[in-house]
Write an enzyme that holds these catalytic residues in place. Sequence first.
Site, PDB file in Angstrom:
ATOM      1  N   ASP A  37       0.860  -1.194   0.000  1.00 48.41           N
ATOM      2  CA  ASP A  37       0.000   0.000   0.000  1.00 48.41           C
ATOM      3  C   ASP A  37       0.885   1.229   0.000  1.00 48.41           C
ATOM      4  OD1 ASP A  37      -2.123   2.048   0.770  1.00 48.41           O
ATOM      5  OD2 ASP A  37      -3.304   0.216   0.932  1.00 48.41           O
ATOM      6  N   ASP A  54       3.854   2.362  -4.287  1.00 41.84           N
ATOM      7  CA  ASP A  54       2.753   2.797  -5.138  1.00 41.84           C
ATOM      8  C   ASP A  54       2.608   1.740  -6.235  1.00 41.84           C
ATOM      9  OD1 ASP A  54       1.267   4.196  -7.302  1.00 41.84           O
ATOM     10  OD2 ASP A  54       1.435   5.882  -5.916  1.00 41.84           O
ATOM     11  N   SER A 114     -16.266  -4.646  -9.127  1.00 41.37           N
ATOM     12  CA  SER A 114     -17.402  -4.085  -8.380  1.00 41.37           C
ATOM     13  C   SER A 114     -18.693  -4.288  -9.151  1.00 41.37           C
ATOM     14  CB  SER A 114     -17.172  -2.590  -8.180  1.00 41.37           C
ATOM     15  OG  SER A 114     -18.375  -1.958  -7.776  1.00 41.37           O
ATOM     16  N   HIS A 116     -20.588  -2.085  -9.632  1.00 42.39           N
ATOM     17  CA  HIS A 116     -20.798  -0.843 -10.394  1.00 42.39           C
ATOM     18  C   HIS A 116     -20.458  -1.007 -11.876  1.00 42.39           C
ATOM     19  CE1 HIS A 116     -22.143   1.631  -7.093  1.00 42.39           C
ATOM     20  NE2 HIS A 116     -21.182   1.118  -6.345  1.00 42.39           N
ATOM     21  N   TYR A 139     -15.855   5.331 -11.861  1.00 48.41           N
ATOM     22  CA  TYR A 139     -15.389   4.231 -11.013  1.00 48.41           C
ATOM     23  C   TYR A 139     -15.705   2.876 -11.661  1.00 48.41           C
ATOM     24  CZ  TYR A 139     -15.563   0.968  -7.024  1.00 48.41           C
ATOM     25  OH  TYR A 139     -15.409  -0.119  -6.195  1.00 48.41           O
ATOM     26  N   LYS A 143     -13.186  -0.154 -13.087  1.00 52.22           N
ATOM     27  CA  LYS A 143     -13.261  -1.554 -12.642  1.00 52.22           C
ATOM     28  C   LYS A 143     -13.424  -2.491 -13.850  1.00 52.22           C
ATOM     29  CE  LYS A 143     -12.234  -1.154  -8.963  1.00 52.22           C
ATOM     30  NZ  LYS A 143     -11.390  -1.927  -8.076  1.00 52.22           N
ATOM     31  N   ARG A 177     -31.147  -1.670  -0.859  1.00 51.94           N
ATOM     32  CA  ARG A 177     -30.349  -2.057  -2.035  1.00 51.94           C
ATOM     33  C   ARG A 177     -29.294  -3.095  -1.662  1.00 51.94           C
ATOM     34  NH1 ARG A 177     -25.809  -0.228  -5.060  1.00 51.94           N
ATOM     35  NH2 ARG A 177     -25.198   1.137  -3.360  1.00 51.94           N
TER      36      ARG A 177
HETATM   37  N1  NAD Z   1     -15.718  -1.673   0.214  1.00 55.67           N
HETATM   38  C1  NAD Z   1     -16.555  -2.341  -0.571  1.00 55.67           C
HETATM   39  O1  NAD Z   1     -17.635  -2.767  -0.129  1.00 55.67           O
HETATM   40  C2  NAD Z   1     -16.200  -2.587  -2.017  1.00 55.67           C
HETATM   41  C3  NAD Z   1     -17.239  -2.887  -2.918  1.00 55.67           C
HETATM   42  C4  NAD Z   1     -16.916  -3.144  -4.251  1.00 55.67           C
HETATM   43  C5  NAD Z   1     -15.584  -3.153  -4.658  1.00 55.67           C
HETATM   44  N2  NAD Z   1     -14.609  -2.835  -3.761  1.00 55.67           N
HETATM   45  C6  NAD Z   1     -13.237  -2.808  -4.252  1.00 55.67           C
HETATM   46  O2  NAD Z   1     -12.372  -3.384  -3.291  1.00 55.67           O
HETATM   47  C7  NAD Z   1     -11.133  -2.675  -3.288  1.00 55.67           C
HETATM   48  C8  NAD Z   1     -10.833  -2.154  -1.893  1.00 55.67           C
HETATM   49  O3  NAD Z   1     -11.889  -1.305  -1.498  1.00 55.67           O
HETATM   50  P1  NAD Z   1     -11.841  -0.537  -0.103  1.00 55.67           P
HETATM   51  O4  NAD Z   1     -13.251  -0.258   0.283  1.00 55.67           O
HETATM   52  O5  NAD Z   1     -10.958  -1.251   0.841  1.00 55.67           O
HETATM   53  O6  NAD Z   1     -11.170   0.839  -0.549  1.00 55.67           O
HETATM   54  P2  NAD Z   1     -10.232   1.801   0.322  1.00 55.67           P
HETATM   55  O7  NAD Z   1     -10.296   3.113  -0.374  1.00 55.67           O
HETATM   56  O8  NAD Z   1     -10.597   1.711   1.760  1.00 55.67           O
HETATM   57  O9  NAD Z   1      -8.799   1.161   0.135  1.00 55.67           O
HETATM   58  C9  NAD Z   1      -8.053   1.300  -1.045  1.00 55.67           C
HETATM   59  C10 NAD Z   1      -6.596   1.177  -0.656  1.00 55.67           C
HETATM   60  O10 NAD Z   1      -5.816   1.221  -1.850  1.00 55.67           O
HETATM   61  C11 NAD Z   1      -4.673   2.012  -1.589  1.00 55.67           C
HETATM   62  N3  NAD Z   1      -4.186   2.562  -2.830  1.00 55.67           N
HETATM   63  C12 NAD Z   1      -4.846   3.339  -3.708  1.00 55.67           C
HETATM   64  N4  NAD Z   1      -4.049   3.676  -4.715  1.00 55.67           N
HETATM   65  C13 NAD Z   1      -2.857   3.092  -4.489  1.00 55.67           C
HETATM   66  C14 NAD Z   1      -1.622   3.074  -5.183  1.00 55.67           C
HETATM   67  N5  NAD Z   1      -1.463   3.750  -6.341  1.00 55.67           N
HETATM   68  N6  NAD Z   1      -0.615   2.365  -4.673  1.00 55.67           N
HETATM   69  C15 NAD Z   1      -0.752   1.701  -3.508  1.00 55.67           C
HETATM   70  N7  NAD Z   1      -1.896   1.685  -2.793  1.00 55.67           N
HETATM   71  C16 NAD Z   1      -2.937   2.380  -3.283  1.00 55.67           C
HETATM   72  C17 NAD Z   1      -5.162   3.104  -0.646  1.00 55.67           C
HETATM   73  O11 NAD Z   1      -4.072   3.697   0.064  1.00 55.67           O
HETATM   74  C18 NAD Z   1      -6.109   2.317   0.246  1.00 55.67           C
HETATM   75  O12 NAD Z   1      -5.451   1.804   1.382  1.00 55.67           O
HETATM   76  C19 NAD Z   1     -11.241  -1.577  -4.321  1.00 55.67           C
HETATM   77  O13 NAD Z   1     -10.674  -2.013  -5.527  1.00 55.67           O
HETATM   78  C20 NAD Z   1     -12.727  -1.397  -4.474  1.00 55.67           C
HETATM   79  O14 NAD Z   1     -13.054  -0.903  -5.763  1.00 55.67           O
HETATM   80  C21 NAD Z   1     -14.883  -2.546  -2.464  1.00 55.67           C
END
Ligand code: NAD
Length: 284
Positions: A37, A54, A114, A116, A139, A143, A177
């Site tokens: 991360d 990154d 997702s 979405h 978004y 995805k 939903r």
């Molecule tokens: N939370 C949900 O219910 C949900 C639903 C559908 C899909 N998702 C997918 O699951 C994944 C995680 O979701 P989340 O809710 O934990 O999101 P979040 O925003 O809490 O976590 C995303 C993490 O990715 C890291 N990150 C972003 N860009 C980065 C980069 N360039 N390099 C390194 N780290 C990076 C951020 O620092 C963060 O810790 C995402 O891909 C999201 O689209 C989540």
Amino acid sequence: MLEASHGLIAITGAAGLVGTGLRRQLREQGYRLVLLDRKPITDCTPEEQAVLVDITDQAAVTAHLAGCDAVVHLASCTTDAPWAEHVRLSIEGSISLFEAARAAGVMRVIYASSHHVVGYHPRSLVLDEHAVLKPDSRYGVGKAFGESIGAMMAYKYDMRVLAIRIGNVNTKPIDRRRLGNWISWRDLGQLVSLGITHPSLRFEVVYGISDATGRDYDNQAAYALGYRPQDQSEPFEAEVLALDPVPVQDSPQARAPSEITKGGVFSDNEFTGSSERLLPRSSH
Ligand SMILES: NC(=O)c1ccc[n+]([C@@H]2O[C@H](COP(=O)([O-])OP(=O)(O)OC[C@H]3O[C@@H](n4cnc5c(N)ncnc54)[C@H](O)[C@@H]3O)[C@@H](O)[C@H]2O)c1
């Protein structure tokens, strides 16, 4: 099959909401974890190693993936931010991650997609994994790109890729939903684990939902891989409907994209279209 006690799994975006919950699920299954991360992670257990990186830095990610058995790709832009953010994180980030995995010889990727990606489909239709993509947002487009690169990697290079169209991960469904797209932590852990271990996985798209039979999604593709959700949304229905009742027919709320479609508020954002177009074809 992987020996669970010897599996080394990388998670990108491990500092986020899903990453934090998934770490626990995978540790309990006996995996050792490399946590990638750009935000620091300071609460590592002895089974975990955190790396500040990154994901767009392909060379660095390749080096950190060396020796891993699989990578769970969560890092992305998770809001409906401007295009530039999605291009950098969801598109360039996913290219970087998949290419880094290939270069490091990590030929299993579990990709966090997702619902979405199909968010502009009517909520009343039950969709399977073959549904046409109808992203409800930038978004969702980002995805969908990740799913596409996953498919190419699987068929061109023999990678094994599981794209999980996650609904909403939580301890319970939080509104009407989400009765149709909620997934519990342990069910998400089971799906990810299938992506890590399934012996004949090629490229599969599944819905990341607990058991919500008869609602928004037909998750036969996941069941075919052996998924058996332990949690159901139905026991929460009365509680949820008391807090979030069905809107009065033909009211502004009932006609809003967020009500008609699967995508919720992402469908409402910047919407200047016609709600009638979002209804199932037979009804207009
Ligand atoms: N939370 C949900 O219910 C949900 C639903 C559908 C899909 N998702 C997918 O699951 C994944 C995680 O979701 P989340 O809710 O934990 O999101 P979040 O925003 O809490 O976590 C995303 C993490 O990715 C890291 N990150 C972003 N860009 C980065 C980069 N360039 N390099 C390194 N780290 C990076 C951020 O620092 C963060 O810790 C995402 O891909 C999201 O689209 C989540």
